[in-house]
Design a protein around this motif. Structure first.
Motif, PDB file in Angstrom:
ATOM      1  N   HIS A 110       7.168   0.453  12.263  1.00 21.57           N
ATOM      2  CA  HIS A 110       7.483  -0.949  11.948  1.00 21.57           C
ATOM      3  C   HIS A 110       6.234  -1.591  11.337  1.00 21.57           C
ATOM      4  O   HIS A 110       5.133  -1.476  11.869  1.00 21.57           O
ATOM      5  N   HIS A 111       6.446  -2.295  10.221  1.00 22.13           N
ATOM      6  CA  HIS A 111       5.301  -2.838   9.476  1.00 22.13           C
ATOM      7  C   HIS A 111       4.421  -3.781  10.311  1.00 22.13           C
ATOM      8  O   HIS A 111       3.188  -3.703  10.260  1.00 22.13           O
ATOM      9  N   LEU A 112       5.043  -4.657  11.080  1.00 19.75           N
ATOM     10  CA  LEU A 112       4.233  -5.619  11.853  1.00 19.75           C
ATOM     11  C   LEU A 112       3.522  -4.948  13.020  1.00 19.75           C
ATOM     12  O   LEU A 112       2.413  -5.329  13.398  1.00 19.75           O
ATOM     13  N   SER A 114       2.309  -2.061  12.805  1.00 28.07           N
ATOM     14  CA  SER A 114       1.134  -1.421  12.207  1.00 28.07           C
ATOM     15  C   SER A 114       0.036  -2.455  11.936  1.00 28.07           C
ATOM     16  O   SER A 114      -1.140  -2.156  12.099  1.00 28.07           O
ATOM     17  N   HIS A 115       0.404  -3.685  11.554  1.00 24.78           N
ATOM     18  CA  HIS A 115      -0.630  -4.717  11.395  1.00 24.78           C
ATOM     19  C   HIS A 115      -1.385  -4.917  12.716  1.00 24.78           C
ATOM     20  O   HIS A 115      -2.604  -5.077  12.731  1.00 24.78           O
ATOM     21  N   ILE A 116      -0.655  -4.908  13.816  1.00 27.01           N
ATOM     22  CA  ILE A 116      -1.309  -5.060  15.126  1.00 27.01           C
ATOM     23  C   ILE A 116      -2.257  -3.879  15.359  1.00 27.01           C
ATOM     24  O   ILE A 116      -3.403  -4.044  15.789  1.00 27.01           O
ATOM     25  N   GLY A 301      -5.056  -6.767   5.216  1.00 29.61           N
ATOM     26  CA  GLY A 301      -3.935  -6.643   4.284  1.00 29.61           C
ATOM     27  C   GLY A 301      -3.216  -5.317   4.491  1.00 29.61           C
ATOM     28  O   GLY A 301      -3.565  -4.523   5.382  1.00 29.61           O
ATOM     29  N   ASP A 302      -2.193  -5.061   3.673  1.00 31.62           N
ATOM     30  CA  ASP A 302      -1.413  -3.837   3.845  1.00 31.62           C
ATOM     31  C   ASP A 302      -2.249  -2.605   3.506  1.00 31.62           C
ATOM     32  O   ASP A 302      -2.948  -2.570   2.493  1.00 31.62           O
ATOM     33  N   ASN A 303      -2.158  -1.600   4.360  1.00 31.30           N
ATOM     34  CA  ASN A 303      -2.904  -0.345   4.138  1.00 31.30           C
ATOM     35  C   ASN A 303      -2.207   0.769   4.899  1.00 31.30           C
ATOM     36  O   ASN A 303      -1.353   0.503   5.759  1.00 31.30           O
TER      37      ASN A 303
HETATM   38 ZN    ZN Z   1       1.818  -6.692   5.692  1.00 32.46          ZN
END
Ligand code: ZN
Ligand code: KG4
Length: 339
Positions: A110-112, A114-116, A301-303
């Protein structure tokens, strides 16, 4: 355990090789931002096409920089939701192809989440439970991270996400997409008390956010000034806007930390790069005896690296997909894959 992780949810094609969820062996990000800038925002069809063109090279480069080949990997991970559906599908199908041809397990992320997890890469001592403010271009949540794969949303935005609000306000002031970073920089040279902007409130919830009214207030002030034949002071407006958004975020986040008795606070997502938000979170933590973590700017940011970190914990929790894996444009962060 070595995981090759792939991210293509929006306008960055990214891949990384991550060891045991915490160590970056390589991380490669190919951004499309210059092209989307021409249109003032991400054009989904262009994003999908650029992902198709870049993904092979980005993955190869990530493997090469990690001094690895496919035979040395233990799993393939990919962002499967939420995001632009056409963009997500490129990463998901590429990852499925790699998993099928190598026989390696496929881990949907899940994208969020992964941000965490970007925080786990930078702060080796950080472990759940903690309270997290997840603020990106598409989402603004206060999340109880009870465990690596056990999360509960306690506050969310009712309209615009924090990043979206930054980008829209910046656009009104003539800044290029994505405007959040430009607005943040301009605010450094402005007076945050110069313009009176409303502190957004949501009447029936103490933790939910609302940012669309703030954007309207900025537009109105710009129009009123121009009708009087005056120009707004852009630095002052940026500083006033940044103060209003960060005050609103911190008001609810700090109340939630008090009410739910969390002493570890974490920021995540693109907006966690905001210099005032970082400062206010630090200040709140220091004055109340709490710990505060946020990712280094390079991981806000996204990575792909953050995907590989979260994937390790999803793998340990047996959240593994088969060839039936599909992408999804929306997905609650609380939902575990396959359950
Ligand atoms: Zn993002
Ligand atoms: O998490 P992210 O990279 O992508 C999404 O998952 O949406 O977040 C991008 C958002 C954009 O709205 C961008 O303007 C914002 O994060 N952003 C910032 C800053 N740096 C990036 N917003 C405020 N201040 C910043 N320094």
């Amino acid at each position: 355990m070595k995981i090759l992780s792939i991210e293509s949810s929006c306008d960055e094609t990214a891949a990384a090789v991550i060891e045991n969820g915490r160590k970056i062996l390589s991380s490669v990000v190919a951004t499309q931002v210059e092209e989307h800038k021409l249109y003032g925002g991400v054009v989904p069809e262009i994003a999908s096409r650029r992902h198709c063109e870049s993904i092979n090279g980005v993955v190869k480069e990530a493997l090469c920089k990690a001094d690895s080949d496919l035979s040395q990997l233990d799993a393939i991970a990919v962002t499967y939701a939420p995001g632009l559906i056409g963009a997500l599908l490129v990463g998901v199908n590429f990852a499925k192809g790699l998993s099928l041809s190598t026989g390696l397990p496929l881990i949907p992320v899940h994208h969020l989440r992964s941000h965490i997890a970007a925080n786990y890469l930078a702060h080796k001592e950080l472990e759940p439970p903690f309270l997290c403010l997840v603020v990106s271009g598409g989402h603004s949540h206060i999340v109880e991270v009870k465990d690596y794969t056990d999360m509960k949303i306690i506050g969310r935005t009712r309209d615009d996400a924090a990043g979206e609000a930054f980008d829209k306000a910046a656009r009104c002031m003539g800044m290029p997409y994505p405007g959040g970073i430009h607005l943040d920089k301009a605010a450094e040279n402005g007076n945050e008390n110069a313009y009176n902007l409303p502190l957004p409130r949501v009447s029936d919830s103490e933790y939910d956010f609302s940012f669309s009214g703030l954007k309207t207030a900025v537009i109105n002030q710009i129009h009123n000034s121009s009708q009087r034949g005056e120009e707004i002071n852009v630095n002052d407006m940026c500083a006033s806007f940044r103060k209003a958004v960060t005050d609103s975020l911190m008001k609810n986040f700090s109340k939630a930390a008090d009410d739910l008795r969390y002493d570890t606070l974490v920021l995540a997502g693109g907006v966690s790069a905001n210099s005032l938000l970082r400062k206010k979170a630090d200040e709140f933590a220091r004055t109340t005896g709490r710990k505060c973590f946020y990712p280094p700017i390079s991981l806000c940011g996204d990575n792909g690296a953050m995907v590989g970190s979260q994937a390790y914990y999803e793998y340990l929790a047996h959240h593994i997909a088969d060839m039936g894996l599909n992408a999804a444009a929306t997905m609650n962060i609380e939902k575990n894959y396959g359950i």
